[in-house]
Design an enzyme around this catalytic site. Structure first.
Site, PDB file in Angstrom:
ATOM      1  N   HIS A 154       0.860  -1.188   0.000  1.00 38.17           N
ATOM      2  CA  HIS A 154       0.000   0.000   0.000  1.00 38.17           C
ATOM      3  C   HIS A 154       0.894   1.236   0.000  1.00 38.17           C
ATOM      4  O   HIS A 154       1.841   1.331   0.766  1.00 38.17           O
ATOM      5  CB  HIS A 154      -0.903   0.005   1.247  1.00 38.17           C
ATOM      6  N   HIS A 214       1.662  10.996  -2.467  1.00 39.65           N
ATOM      7  CA  HIS A 214       0.413  10.823  -1.734  1.00 39.65           C
ATOM      8  C   HIS A 214      -0.302  12.172  -1.732  1.00 39.65           C
ATOM      9  O   HIS A 214       0.068  13.076  -0.984  1.00 39.65           O
ATOM     10  CB  HIS A 214       0.701  10.341  -0.309  1.00 39.65           C
TER      11      HIS A 214
END
Length: 612
Positions: A138, A186
């Protein structure tokens, strides 16, 4: 006065160490040696071969195979402290007289020949990919926490070296002057970006470092059509023939891992072709990026223990961020097609009820759920989840509150057939150790065949229920004999300043709720060479999903010191005496530390067992 006290303590330390070195071998080892040596003081080549075949159950054809083992043994003779002092004379002893009891125990401690797990791929790899658990990362590019850490290709490289097969990349348009115009970062956080080209080059270099089975890139796509075309162009340029492109726009069944060896696969939501999104066009985001409600979550810095006041914002992020396509222009069909044809595993819709999302379709797809949504779905639609995963792929990712890159218990996903349980590989802790343990199965290739009772379809549409109280299917007996190697890997004062350590071993089963249990040995005081000689019995209802978690600690007045850990899939355990190497908290194998253990498995065939 202080000097005299120090001398006394050191003398006491050396006396205890000498005493520890003289500890006798456990009775089981002496009895096995005596049995196969026919009561003699040495074990010859024929007797050793018979021990390996009959007692250990290993498949050795004859003396030629045994000679190869002995030759390799001599090369690896420094594996334990005891063998380091004796193995230099092992060739002469073996050829002229045979193995002594001490040599026999040294041999048992060698992981290369007495490993607890099979190091070769042995599962059927020709089934559809939906029939396998896959080692999944992830936010694979992050070096630390989810909010302020740096993005880099280094975590991707490390993950691939460990055997991870699913890498996640968040793609955003880049405002920099670089020709590619795509960054990996991100979104809506203070994390720093890394160039997409850098990540793709590293993936190409290390994709098949640990395993030849396919690497899947799950993309969180925030790109406009022109950037999607640029991605396609870059992917073809870097990966070349490694890149797998399906012949059809969507599949009715996933290909097998075997058919895709040495291939790289793209998974994301296909771009929309002639559809203007009013909600996106009205977004307050800038021209290069489009903000969605779930990404607003990252405007706040949260701890792992989130208060009730932030739960609503955390839940907002539970929508599948990676499946959002944020293009605010009407795509040009001709420009989108190359990008579309890269996508093998299509992301499914995340809007609507969970019942609608899990509906069967002629085309296979991938659905992503947060750990929160999976937990909720398992309580109300558990059977639908399992039916979905029999044909499609389910990905489960950490909830948004896990800012420190912690992880959840992976069995939450595995029990319901979720193939991609996505973990923060930099989030070291017990959960990640369980993940590492699961994927030590099947030779560590990153793909583990799911149990048949999760895959199969029955006449009346019944499916496995992990919450159901089932009868005992197997009895596992685990015996912890002794440990070795701490004196080589740790300084004399690492655990205690003036005395040897006080080691004990925790032995636990982690699996379906009814199988979970914790046990531990007694404390072996004042020794670097602990001998416990203790056995534990575990009654298992679903051994196919059970993991054996082992941890050694040094007993202290305050917090006990960590001294090594490992995790092993129960279904893969080899019976007999086994050498079990231990790992540090991050999952890196310690050079010398290992346990000598024995595993016995009894399957209760007399019971009529139903997993339904």
């Amino acid at each position: 006065m202080k000097i005299e006290a120090f001398k006394i303590k050191m003398l006491n330390f050396l006396t205890k160490r000498e005493k520890a070195c003289k500890a006798e071998h456990p009775l089981d080892l002496k009895e096995a040696f005596s049995k196969f040596a026919r009561g003699g003081s040495q074990m010859n080549k024929d007797q050793l071969l018979r021990f390996i075949v009959e007692h250990q159950g290993d498949n050795i054809c004859g003396e030629e195979d045994l000679d190869k083992i002995i030759e390799s043994f001599l090369v690896a003779r420094s594996c334990s402290s005891s063998s380091r002092t004796r193995s230099a004379r092992f060739p002469d002893v073996y050829n002229k007289q045979g193995l002594t009891l001490n040599d026999f125990v040294d041999f048992l401690l060698l992981h290369d020949f007495n490993a607890a797990l099979n190091d070769k791929v042995h599962h059927d790899m020709n089934a559809p990919m939906s029939h396998y658990f896959m080692y999944t990362g992830h936010n694979s590019y992050l070096t630390g926490n989810q909010f302020t850490s740096e993005s880099s290709d280094e975590p991707i490289i490390e993950a691939l070296k460990q055997g991870v097969r699913v890498i996640e990349l968040d793609l955003w348009p880049s405002k920099s002057s670089t020709k590619d115009g795509i960054k990996v970062v991100h979104g809506r956080t203070f994390t720093t970006p890394v160039a997409l080209r850098t990540c793709l080059k590293s993936i190409k270099k290390y994709a098949f470092y640990k395993s030849d089975y396919p690497v899947i890139l799950t993309l969180e796509d925030h790109l406009k059509p022109k950037h999607q075309d640029k991605f396609a162009e870059m992917a073809f340029e870097i990966f070349g023939e490694m890149l797998y492109c399906p012949q059809t726009e969507s599949l009715t069944e996933f290909p097998s891992p075997e058919s895709l060896k040495k291939r790289i696969i793209i998974s994301t939501k296909p771009p929309k072709e002639f559809q203007q999104s009013d909600s996106i066009s009205k977004s307050k985001a800038g021209p290069d990026e489009c903000e969605t409600p779930d990404e607003k979550f990252w405007g706040l810095e949260l701890s792992d223990s989130v208060s009730k006041l932030t739960e609503d914002k955390g839940n907002a992020r539970d929508a599948d961020r990676e499946n959002i396509n944020t293009s605010n222009n009407i795509p040009n069909k001709q420009g989108v097609l190359p990008y579309k044809h890269l996508i093998t595993i299509h992301g499914g819709k995340t809007k609507g009820s969970i019942k609608d999302q899990l509906k069967d379709d002629t085309k296979v797809k991938r659905l992503s759920l947060s750990e929160k949504k999976l937990k909720s779905a398992s309580e109300s639609h558990g059977a639908d989840l399992i039916r979905f995963t029999q044909k499609n792929i389910l990905r489960v990712y950490p909830k948004g509150e896990r800012v420190k890159s912690s992880n959840f218990r992976p069995h939450l996903g595995w029990m319901y057939g979720a193939q991609m349980v996505a973990f923060n590989m930099q989030g070291h802790g017990k959960s990640l150790r369980l993940m590492q343990g699961m994927f030590r199965a099947n030779g560590g290739c990153g793909y583990v065949k799911k149990p048949e009772f999760i895959i199969r379809t029955l006449p009346h549409d019944e499916v496995f229920d992990p919450k159901k109280q089932l009868p005992v299917k197997q009895i596992l007996r685990v015996k912890v004999y002794k440990g070795d190697g701490w004196n080589l890997d740790f300084s004399p004062t690492h655990f205690d300043r003036f005395s040897p350590p006080d080691f004990y071993t925790k032995v636990c089963i982690v699996g379906v709720p009814s199988d979970c249990v914790k046990k531990k040995t007694s404390v072996n005081t004042d020794t670097w060479y602990p001998v416990w000689d203790e056995e534990f019995k575990f009654e298992l209802r679903v051994p196919e999903l059970a993991l054996l978690w082992i941890e050694v600690k040094d007993k202290d007045k305050g917090k006990d010191d960590f001294a090594g850990q490992t995790c092993l899939p129960v279904s893969e355990l080899r019976q007999g005496f086994r050498s079990v190497p231990l790992f540090d908290p991050k999952g890196k194998k310690l050079n010398s530390v290992k346990l000598l253990m024995r595993f016995k498995i009894e399957t209760l065939n007399n019971l009529s067992i139903s997993l339904i």
